[in-house]
Design a protein around this motif. Structure first.
Motif: not given
Length: 363
Positions: A219-236
């Motif tokens: 959960g924190a890994r996802d919120t952290l990467r989102l704040e940092a504007g990093m793309p996630l495969y399957g989404h961005e």
């Protein structure tokens, strides 16, 4: 049936809430919760089990040529001990995966694959593997821990460590465990990713926690990467989204020799949509797949969204018509019939500033 990483029993013992993810059982959070874990990474140091990620070894006289044909970035300029972010594309320019390439020597590389894509990626690499290259899947034998945050390097003590981002050192002894130490991460903070043998992972995990690292989940890994504007495969990033649409043009080197997808990307070099950041005004969160409107017309959709714990407001990333990606553009997001006002903002939402005390949120 989901698999277990070498640290599964450590997570359970630490009250980790285990959930299925990419074929594994992993902790989504611990007892303190996602927000506390997120803030621990921004202000102290968090420790993640990312052993579900895949590792492929590419070795032999044709290793560089093979990877150059598969990857959008130019790997010919890499030095030993360097790491490069790149993308694997299909013939249509869609993204198969975004990966990290590690150079050990001119004829020896690792490719680190996203967990949910590792089987697909390895099969793609096998299909394009020439006779003068040995391709090995090291995923089942390799554990990966990510130590992230402003205190991460202090926790590692006086060990010899990579001095620059996107570099690594091999055969470093850490808490009695032989590791590969990489100055990389997926949180927007300073830190390292540590690769070791499965059998050694519990010892390394325990030693880092004993030095003050705080266990963190998905959960924190996802919120952290989102704040940092990093793309996630399957989404961005998907097979239907090109690197250019995802705003990753700097990782596509059109001046290098041919790579799979190059011609298609040249033809689509002026995309009609592009990834953008959205700051939501007021209360409400826009998750993936919410339509985005400007002046009554749909201009795209969100790809990821959350409440940003460190920033203190809701954010989202979206694929928007290029005419509407200018900073300050006012938009509305349809969240299951509820309309949220938002504006286009620059990515990343959060950017670490060296030497700044992050014990309290950015104004």
């Amino acid at each position: 049936m989901e698999r277990k990483t070498p640290l599964y029993h450590r997570h359970v013992a630490n009250n980790g809430k285990m959930v299925p993810f990419a074929g594994y059982l992993l902790p989504v959070q611990y007892g303190t919760g996602i927000i506390a874990e997120h803030m621990a990474v921004r202000t102290k140091a968090g420790l993640f089990d990312v052993s579900h990620m895949g590792e492929a070894e590419v070795k032999g006289p044709g290793a560089l040529d093979m990877l150059q044909s598969l990857c959008t970035n130019d790997l010919s300029v890499m030095a030993d001990g360097q790491v490069k972010y790149t993308l694997l594309c299909d013939e249509n320019g869609g993204v198969i995966d975004d990966v990290l390439v590690y150079r050990f020597a001119a004829d020896h590389y690792w490719v680190v694959l996203n967990a949910s894509n590792q089987d697909k990626d390895f099969s793609w690499m096998q299909t394009h593997c020439p006779g003068n290259v040995v391709l090995r899947n090291l995923s089942d034998a390799t554990a990966q821990l990510a130590l992230q945050g402003p205190l991460a390097m202090d926790i590692l003590g006086g060990q010899p460590l990579p001095a620059k981002n996107y570099t690594f050192m091999n055969e470093v002894t850490m808490a009695g465990v032989q590791c590969m130490v990489s100055r990389t991460g997926y949180t927007g903070e300073d830190g390292v990713e540590l690769y070791c043998a499965n059998k050694d992972a519990p010892m390394l995990w325990g030693a880092l926690l004993a030095q003050g690292a705080i266990p963190c989940g998905l959960g924190a890994r996802d919120t952290l990467r989102l704040e940092a504007g990093m793309p996630l495969y399957g989404h961005e990033l998907t097979m239907d989204i090109t690197p250019l649409e995802a705003g990753l043009k700097m990782f596509v080197k059109f001046d290098k020799p041919g790579f799979i997808g190059k011609e298609a990307l040249i033809e689509r070099s002026e995309p009609s949509r592009r990834r953008a950041g959205l700051r939501i005004h007021g209360r409400g969160i826009a998750r993936e797949g919410c339509p985005v409107y400007a002046k009554g017309n749909q201009i795209g959709h969100t790809t990821s969204g959350t409440h940003a714990p460190y920033l203190g407001y809701a954010i989202a990333m979206a694929l928007l018509d290029v005419s509407c990606i200018h900073i300050g553009t006012q938009v509305e997001i349809d969240v299951r019939g509820r309309w949220l006002a938002a504006e286009v903002v620059a990515l990343p939402f959060y950017k670490r500033v060296r030497g700044v005390d992050h014990s309290s949120p950015i104004p």
